[in-house]
Design a protein around this motif. Structure first.
Motif: not given
Length: 112
Positions: A65, A67, A76, A94, A99
């Protein structure tokens, strides 16, 4: 004159069987400032791969991912790599500490 550095990874968007590119559509729907920040972070991964925290976190064998910190939240983008290519699989905002598990399971399926 120096040549511009080559990216380590090219970027591709996951395409559904009907030709849609959900991550591209999601990014295009965002405000300009969000798109700029997301683009910069993806470019950092492209040119700096392999990277780790705080920008990139490995979620599974072939799933990572990006971030992304935005002015009003956290985003994400889940991706996989192969053949010097970064394939963007899923993008989302998010909303909790962890996640979204369902997203990870779905994206793991896409990496096979």
């Amino acid at each position: 004159m120096m040549d511009a550095p080559e990216p380590i990874l090219s970027v591709a968007f996951f395409r559904t069987g009907t030709g849609r590119e959900p991550v591209r559509e999601w990014i295009k729907s965002l405000p300009r400032e969000h798109r700029r920040i997301i683009g910069e972070d993806i470019k950092t991964v492209q040119f700096g791969w392999p990277l780790g925290m705080p920008l990139v976190r490995k979620l599974d064998k072939s799933l990572w991912e990006v971030r992304i910190r935005l002015p009003d939240g956290i985003a994400r983008i889940l991706f996989t790599t192969g053949e010097r290519r970064m394939v963007l699989l899923h993008g989302f905002f998010k909303k909790s500490q962890k996640t979204q598990g369902q997203c990870v399971v779905r994206c793991k399926w896409l990496t096979f």
